[in-house]
Write an enzyme that holds these catalytic residues in place. Sequence first.
Site, PDB file in Angstrom:
ATOM      1  N   GLY A  36       4.180  16.214  -6.597  1.00  0.00           N
ATOM      2  CA  GLY A  36       3.558  16.369  -5.284  1.00  0.00           C
ATOM      3  C   GLY A  36       2.320  17.235  -5.256  1.00  0.00           C
ATOM      4  O   GLY A  36       2.030  17.862  -4.239  1.00  0.00           O
ATOM      5  N   ASN A  46      -0.843  16.176  -5.247  1.00  0.00           N
ATOM      6  CA  ASN A  46      -1.750  15.599  -4.245  1.00  0.00           C
ATOM      7  C   ASN A  46      -1.238  15.878  -2.832  1.00  0.00           C
ATOM      8  O   ASN A  46      -2.024  16.155  -1.917  1.00  0.00           O
ATOM      9  CB  ASN A  46      -1.902  14.096  -4.455  1.00  0.00           C
ATOM     10  CG  ASN A  46      -2.882  13.756  -5.560  1.00  0.00           C
ATOM     11  OD1 ASN A  46      -3.575  14.619  -6.064  1.00  0.00           O
ATOM     12  ND2 ASN A  46      -2.922  12.490  -5.931  1.00  0.00           N
ATOM     13  N   LYS A  90       6.176   3.288  -6.964  1.00  0.00           N
ATOM     14  CA  LYS A  90       6.725   1.975  -6.646  1.00  0.00           C
ATOM     15  C   LYS A  90       5.664   1.163  -5.900  1.00  0.00           C
ATOM     16  O   LYS A  90       4.877   1.708  -5.128  1.00  0.00           O
ATOM     17  CB  LYS A  90       7.963   2.108  -5.749  1.00  0.00           C
ATOM     18  CG  LYS A  90       9.167   2.764  -6.418  1.00  0.00           C
ATOM     19  CD  LYS A  90       9.878   1.802  -7.351  1.00  0.00           C
ATOM     20  CE  LYS A  90      11.217   2.365  -7.825  1.00  0.00           C
ATOM     21  NZ  LYS A  90      11.105   3.615  -8.590  1.00  0.00           N
ATOM     22  N   HIS A 118      -5.848   5.758  -7.914  1.00  0.00           N
ATOM     23  CA  HIS A 118      -5.670   5.197  -9.260  1.00  0.00           C
ATOM     24  C   HIS A 118      -6.546   5.991 -10.228  1.00  0.00           C
ATOM     25  O   HIS A 118      -7.720   6.238  -9.928  1.00  0.00           O
ATOM     26  CB  HIS A 118      -6.063   3.715  -9.277  1.00  0.00           C
ATOM     27  CG  HIS A 118      -5.965   3.102 -10.631  1.00  0.00           C
ATOM     28  ND1 HIS A 118      -4.787   3.071 -11.347  1.00  0.00           N
ATOM     29  CD2 HIS A 118      -6.898   2.513 -11.431  1.00  0.00           C
ATOM     30  CE1 HIS A 118      -4.992   2.493 -12.505  1.00  0.00           C
ATOM     31  NE2 HIS A 118      -6.261   2.145 -12.583  1.00  0.00           N
TER      32      HIS A 118
END
Length: 202
Positions: free
Chosen positions: A13, A15, A92, A110
């Site tokens: 976590g 970010n 996911k 990404h």
Amino acid sequence: MTARLVVLVSGSGTNLQALLDACADPAYGAEVVAVGADRAGIEGLVRAERAGVPTFVHRLPDHDSREAWDVAIAEAVAAHRPDLVVLAGFMKLVGAAFLERFGGRTVNTHPALSPSFPGMHGPRDALEYGVKVTGCTLFVVDPGVDTGAIVAQTAVPVEPEDDVDSLHERIKTAERAMLVETVGRMAREGFRVEGRRVLLGR
């Protein structure tokens, strides 16, 4: 108006923490109203709880199918009425039920300059290919893998001495800054998706 953010996480976590820190300033224009995860007992949930943010967990093995899991995640997110959903290290792929509700207002990061090196191993693939510059991308989630319309990108030079870990760490540092700056602008200025283009401003 303050934009409502729901953040989905799968791990430490970092970010999420960067977003929580930014949201502490009222001028940022956004508030994290809930944090969801696909795993229990992760540091990302601890960070949310420490900040007083509601959390929810839906593990894939606890559902009869991936489609049922996708519906459950979508319903849990919808309960918090988000303006924007941020996948922050969420490992996911969301599916059709989720995108039916939140398509066009779900973003993900990404660790490469899309459309180069999609998938799980962007930094490794960039090193193996021998590129001199890679980076990170913030994009609007669509049904593909790292294929959505690009909101922002930051370039990161590949140094001669880099290995996968050192390169990925520098990319993650750039990614956090890009995420915080861009989500704040999306919250304050609004945005719209026109084909492959994401335009900030109302």
